[in-house]
Design a protein around this motif. Sequence first.
Motif, mmCIF file in Angstrom:
data_model
loop_
_atom_site.group_PDB
_atom_site.id
_atom_site.type_symbol
_atom_site.label_atom_id
_atom_site.label_comp_id
_atom_site.label_asym_id
_atom_site.label_seq_id
_atom_site.Cartn_x
_atom_site.Cartn_y
_atom_site.Cartn_z
ATOM 1 N N HIS A 23 0.883 -1.233 0.021
ATOM 2 C CA HIS A 23 0.215 -0.172 -0.023
ATOM 3 C C HIS A 23 1.138 1.366 0.048
ATOM 4 N N ILE A 24 1.924 1.297 0.748
ATOM 5 C CA ILE A 24 2.877 2.379 0.641
ATOM 6 C C ILE A 24 3.423 2.418 -0.704
ATOM 7 N N ALA A 25 3.778 1.346 -1.397
ATOM 8 C CA ALA A 25 4.209 1.708 -2.699
ATOM 9 C C ALA A 25 3.016 2.235 -3.593
ATOM 10 N N GLN A 26 1.837 1.758 -3.520
ATOM 11 C CA GLN A 26 0.706 2.454 -4.271
ATOM 12 C C GLN A 26 0.552 3.814 -4.241
ATOM 13 N N LEU A 27 0.789 4.267 -2.787
ATOM 14 C CA LEU A 27 0.525 5.559 -2.509
ATOM 15 C C LEU A 27 1.707 6.410 -3.233
ATOM 16 N N ARG A 28 3.059 5.962 -3.237
ATOM 17 C CA ARG A 28 4.297 6.620 -3.778
ATOM 18 C C ARG A 28 3.716 6.771 -5.140
ATOM 19 N N SER A 29 3.413 5.769 -5.976
ATOM 20 C CA SER A 29 2.918 5.807 -7.456
ATOM 21 C C SER A 29 1.795 6.866 -7.458
ATOM 22 N N LYS A 30 0.943 6.849 -6.831
ATOM 23 C CA LYS A 30 -0.196 7.922 -7.014
ATOM 24 C C LYS A 30 0.224 9.342 -6.549
ATOM 25 N N LEU A 31 1.105 9.399 -5.663
ATOM 26 C CA LEU A 31 1.572 10.657 -5.215
ATOM 27 C C LEU A 31 2.582 11.425 -6.202
ATOM 28 N N GLY A 32 3.314 10.525 -6.636
ATOM 29 C CA GLY A 32 4.432 10.895 -7.503
ATOM 30 C C GLY A 32 5.891 11.224 -6.786
ATOM 31 N N PRO A 33 6.563 11.869 -7.252
ATOM 32 C CA PRO A 33 8.131 11.766 -6.861
ATOM 33 C C PRO A 33 8.116 12.628 -5.584
ATOM 34 N N LEU A 34 7.356 13.504 -5.319
ATOM 35 C CA LEU A 34 7.298 14.477 -4.199
ATOM 36 C C LEU A 34 6.519 13.969 -3.170
ATOM 37 N N SER A 35 6.175 12.621 -2.911
ATOM 38 C CA SER A 35 5.147 12.004 -2.045
ATOM 39 C C SER A 35 5.650 12.366 -0.341
ATOM 40 N N GLY A 36 6.676 12.325 -0.234
ATOM 41 C CA GLY A 36 7.285 12.815 1.220
ATOM 42 C C GLY A 36 7.191 11.484 1.745
ATOM 43 N N ILE A 37 6.642 10.356 1.499
ATOM 44 C CA ILE A 37 6.745 9.083 2.345
ATOM 45 C C ILE A 37 8.254 8.600 2.238
ATOM 46 N N ARG A 38 8.811 8.433 3.436
ATOM 47 C CA ARG A 38 10.044 8.032 3.775
ATOM 48 C C ARG A 38 10.141 6.620 4.461
ATOM 49 N N THR A 39 11.124 5.695 3.901
ATOM 50 C CA THR A 39 11.254 4.411 4.401
ATOM 51 C C THR A 39 12.475 4.438 5.585
ATOM 52 N N VAL A 40 12.079 4.010 6.765
ATOM 53 C CA VAL A 40 13.139 4.058 7.710
ATOM 54 C C VAL A 40 13.609 2.412 7.866
ATOM 55 N N ARG A 41 14.640 2.149 7.378
ATOM 56 C CA ARG A 41 14.808 0.695 7.155
ATOM 57 C C ARG A 41 14.729 -0.092 8.616
ATOM 58 N N GLY A 42 14.341 -1.038 8.322
ATOM 59 C CA GLY A 42 14.103 -1.903 9.871
ATOM 60 C C GLY A 42 13.221 -1.401 10.693
ATOM 61 N N VAL A 43 12.598 -0.370 10.396
ATOM 62 C CA VAL A 43 11.661 0.159 11.398
ATOM 63 C C VAL A 43 9.999 0.355 10.744
ATOM 64 N N GLY A 44 9.946 1.162 9.546
ATOM 65 C CA GLY A 44 8.906 1.464 9.207
ATOM 66 C C GLY A 44 8.729 2.509 8.164
ATOM 67 N N TYR A 45 7.639 3.300 8.284
ATOM 68 C CA TYR A 45 7.579 4.288 7.413
ATOM 69 C C TYR A 45 7.158 5.782 8.266
#
Length: 241
Positions: free
Chosen positions: A199-221
């Motif tokens: 679902h995060i990948a889908q949101l990034r795709s729909k929001l575009g490159p400036l979605s602001g959604i950041r992955t924190v490795r080993g933790v979450g988003y």
Amino acid sequence: MDAASGLVLVVEDERAIADLERLYLSRAGFGVEVVAGGDAAMAVIRARRPVAVVLDVGIPGVDGIELCRRLRAEDDWTPVIFVTARDDEIERLVALELGGDDYLTKPFSPRELVTRLKVVLRRAHGVPTRHEVRLGTLVLDQDTRMAALDGRELALTATEFDLLLHLIRSPGRVFTREQLLSSVWGHADYASGRTVDVHIAQLRSKLGPLSGIRTVRGVGYAIDPPSPQRSDAETRAGASR
């Protein structure tokens, strides 16, 4: 709208399972119609506009995955809960990527199905809150369940809307997958962590490159607020062209 009301379409070719789903959904206050195949399901959806579809993946004719794909291609965002006899992660991820709202693997408790359905419907219809939530040019209207970015309406599923809403209510805060599953899906099943990723990948795709959604490795988003420095730089660059 009360969560336990309206017509639910059950698309299931195993009679015993369909009868059990009908029984429990009816007890919960839903109207229920059962069909066994994808073509019949599409006809019912178009004619009767159910509040949700409980969709077996392996139905005859047009299968559940293809049926969901066709609905979303027609801009029909009726909530869909997939059910399947196969615990296949690839199939589950494909189903969610196509716009499914939840996924259950047989055998499952019919009570869990009812609970999951009510959660999905609460997400889809929401409770009027009389306000918008904003983050930069991203606007989520909780009354109408509409989302827009830079004035452009976004076609989000009920689950995508609630996931994005949960993130932008706390900009910069990092949420674990388990926290997101519990808060958005209503259940913290660690094995379903990939559901959040999809679902995060889908949101990034729909929001575009400036979605602001950041992955924190080993933790979450997390979702970050717009950077004033970045905006100023973009403004200067635009003025120089």
